[in-house]
Design an enzyme around this catalytic site. Structure first.
Site, PDB file in Angstrom:
ATOM      1  N   HIS A 143       0.837  -1.219   0.000  1.00  0.00           N
ATOM      2  CA  HIS A 143       0.000   0.000   0.000  1.00  0.00           C
ATOM      3  C   HIS A 143       0.868   1.264   0.000  1.00  0.00           C
ATOM      4  O   HIS A 143       0.925   1.951  -0.992  1.00  0.00           O
ATOM      5  CB  HIS A 143      -1.032   0.032   1.140  1.00  0.00           C
ATOM      6  CG  HIS A 143      -1.890  -1.185   1.196  1.00  0.00           C
ATOM      7  ND1 HIS A 143      -2.648  -1.588   0.134  1.00  0.00           N
ATOM      8  CD2 HIS A 143      -2.093  -2.106   2.176  1.00  0.00           C
ATOM      9  CE1 HIS A 143      -3.298  -2.702   0.453  1.00  0.00           C
ATOM     10  NE2 HIS A 143      -2.970  -3.044   1.680  1.00  0.00           N
TER      11      HIS A 143
ATOM     12  N   ASP B  63      -4.754  -8.375  -3.364  1.00  0.00           N
ATOM     13  CA  ASP B  63      -5.094  -8.157  -1.959  1.00  0.00           C
ATOM     14  C   ASP B  63      -6.369  -8.883  -1.533  1.00  0.00           C
ATOM     15  O   ASP B  63      -6.353 -10.080  -1.303  1.00  0.00           O
ATOM     16  CB  ASP B  63      -5.174  -6.643  -1.697  1.00  0.00           C
ATOM     17  CG  ASP B  63      -5.146  -6.303  -0.212  1.00  0.00           C
ATOM     18  OD1 ASP B  63      -5.068  -7.230   0.611  1.00  0.00           O
ATOM     19  OD2 ASP B  63      -5.200  -5.117   0.135  1.00  0.00           O
TER      20      ASP B  63
HETATM   21 ZN    ZN Z   1      -3.215  -7.067   2.553  1.00  0.00          ZN
END
Ligand code: ZN
Length: 458
Positions: free
Chosen positions: A273, A324
């Site tokens: 991220h 993800d």
């Molecule tokens: Zn993750």
């Protein structure tokens, strides 16, 4: 030895015609452009490109995709989503994990991903007690890779605390929690599962959940181990503003700043991220050589924020993509969503890449190379010695009519998507034919059964 003859292929970073590719085991041993198709080779129409490494997945979350799209009484956020996720995973058995992961991995392959970094943190039974084999769940992940032929970098995740500064974990986190000692055994068993799963190219690395879940001394010990073993090492960082605030209150530093200053991150690291960074953090992360592991579809779905890809790229930063939460599985759409997030913020077009060059190609090259770096796999480019990870785009599809080379990549990424992926090899295994994974039908039934069970349990 396999021989494949591609009409058009992106090899050694250049588009070439009539490419004869020889594969020995999992690796490319020879690539010969402008070659006639020998009688013992398979002739493949379409456009061949390197497969993309998916650098971040929690495969089990595939089964909750679509179940968190109802607005609650208060403001919905990442944190309310996480509460649903905790409730959901309380019901998951090892068999469930294997069924979900196998189907998700088949979908990854159909979507143009040829390997995955599985950031694996659900280790224990629903009461928090270890299974008889402490890496039972890791074994189910390696089995899912074997069922589908997907290249696997298994990243067992260390998770010890419920907040920065060593706060105790919450009840919803009990399936994740380890001490350094118990995690050492879990890692050892995970490595054995990877070695024995039947895929010669399966390997492991290490994940640290986040600075919320790992104390500095624990991080230092595990980072040392990863360095000694030459493992990739991943950590969630700065996904949410609240997490940044918590880190500043605890340490006086922002998460990415802390990792640069205190963990001395380098090219073996992947910061997943890294959404909320100051300019100084973005420059420092770029200089470290670590990969920013972006998951644009999930980050959009969770309302995380927009990654500063333009300034990070200008500083020489490396970006790769992952799926993800697997709320939607598509390599092309991850890249598209990343580029569109920058356009929406900047009110400009073509933000990633350089003047006069295909944006799709720039996105593709970045994700292919840095994804490979992030999960420690020799892939991301079709050249001798690399994994035979190959994706063939369907040049017979009407969307690709008259589109050659980089224009075809732009069309795959911005116009089409998974429906343009026709054939896929992972580590020399031909696992997607005519757009479908070869075991899709066999894997779909147990997956659907788990979906029904879990929907009823929520
Ligand atoms: Zn993750």
């Amino acid at each position: 030895m396999q021989k494949l003859h591609f009409k058009r292929a992106l090899i050694d970073d250049a588009w070439r015609s009539d490419v004869l590719v020889e594969v020995d085991g999992t690796r490319l041993t020879r690539l010969t452009p402008d070659a006639k198709c020998p009688t013992d080779a398979d002739a493949i129409a379409g456009l061949a490109v390197p497969g993309i490494a998916n650098l971040h997945s929690h495969a089990f979350q595939r089964a909750m995709a679509g179940l968190t799209e109802i607005r609650g009484a208060g403001e919905d956020s990442f944190w309310s989503w996480r509460d649903v996720m905790y409730k959901f995973l309380a019901a998951l058995s090892p068999n469930d994990i294997e069924s979900i992961s196998a189907f998700a991995y088949a979908e990854l392959l159909e979507a143009g991903f040829t390997s995955v970094g599985e950031f694996h943190y659900v280790h224990h039974d629903p009461t928090g007690a270890p299974y008889a084999d402490s890496a039972e769940m890791a074994g189910r992940i390696t089995a899912a890779a074997r069922h589908t032929g997907l290249g696997l970098s298994l990243l067992p995740c260390f998770y010890a605390h419920g907040g920065c500064g060593g706060r105790p974990p919450a009840p919803g986190q009990r399936r994740f929690i380890s001490s350094l000692d118990s995690f050492a055994r879990l890692l050892e068993r995970s490595e054995q599962h990877a070695a024995q799963c039947g895929l010669a190219d399966a390997r492991i690395g290490l994940a640290l959940h986040s600075l919320r879940a790992v104390a500095p001394d624990e991080l230092a010990a595990l980072a040392d181990q990863a360095a000694q073993c030459h493992w990739p090492i991943h950590i969630h960082a700065a996904e949410q503003q609240k997490e940044v605030d918590e880190c500043v209150a605890w340490s006086g530093k922002r998460p990415v700043e802390w990792l640069i200053d205190e963990a001395h991150i380098d090219a073996r690291w992947c910061l997943v991220h890294a959404t909320h960074m100051s300019d100084a953090e973005a420059t420092g992360l770029a200089r470290s050589g670590a990969v920013a592991g972006l998951c644009p579809i999930t980050e959009s779905n969770l309302g995380d924020g927009i990654f500063p890809a333009v300034s990070f790229g200008a500083a020489g930063g490396r970006i790769g993509v992952g799926s993800d939460s697997n709320v939607r599985i598509s390599a092309a759409e991850e890249l598209r969503t990343l580029e569109y997030s920058q356009r929406l913020r900047d009110q400009r077009r073509n933000r990633i890449g350089s003047a006069g060059r295909s944006t799709g190609r720039a996105l593709f090259d970045a994700a292919a190379r840095s994804g490979a770096q992030a999960i420690g796999r020799d892939c991301g480019s079709l050249k001798v010695g690399m994994q035979a990870d190959i994706v063939v785009l369907d040049s017979d599809h009407p969307s690709l009519a008259g589109r050659a080379d980089d224009a075809a990549l732009d069309t795959w990424i911005f116009v089409g998507g998974n429906e343009l992926v026709r054939e896929v090899w992972s580590g020399g295994r031909h696992v997607v034919t005519d757009g479908r994974h070869i075991a899709r039908d066999r894997l779909a039934t147990p997956f659907a059964a788990v979906m029904r069970k879990l929907a009823a349990a929520l």
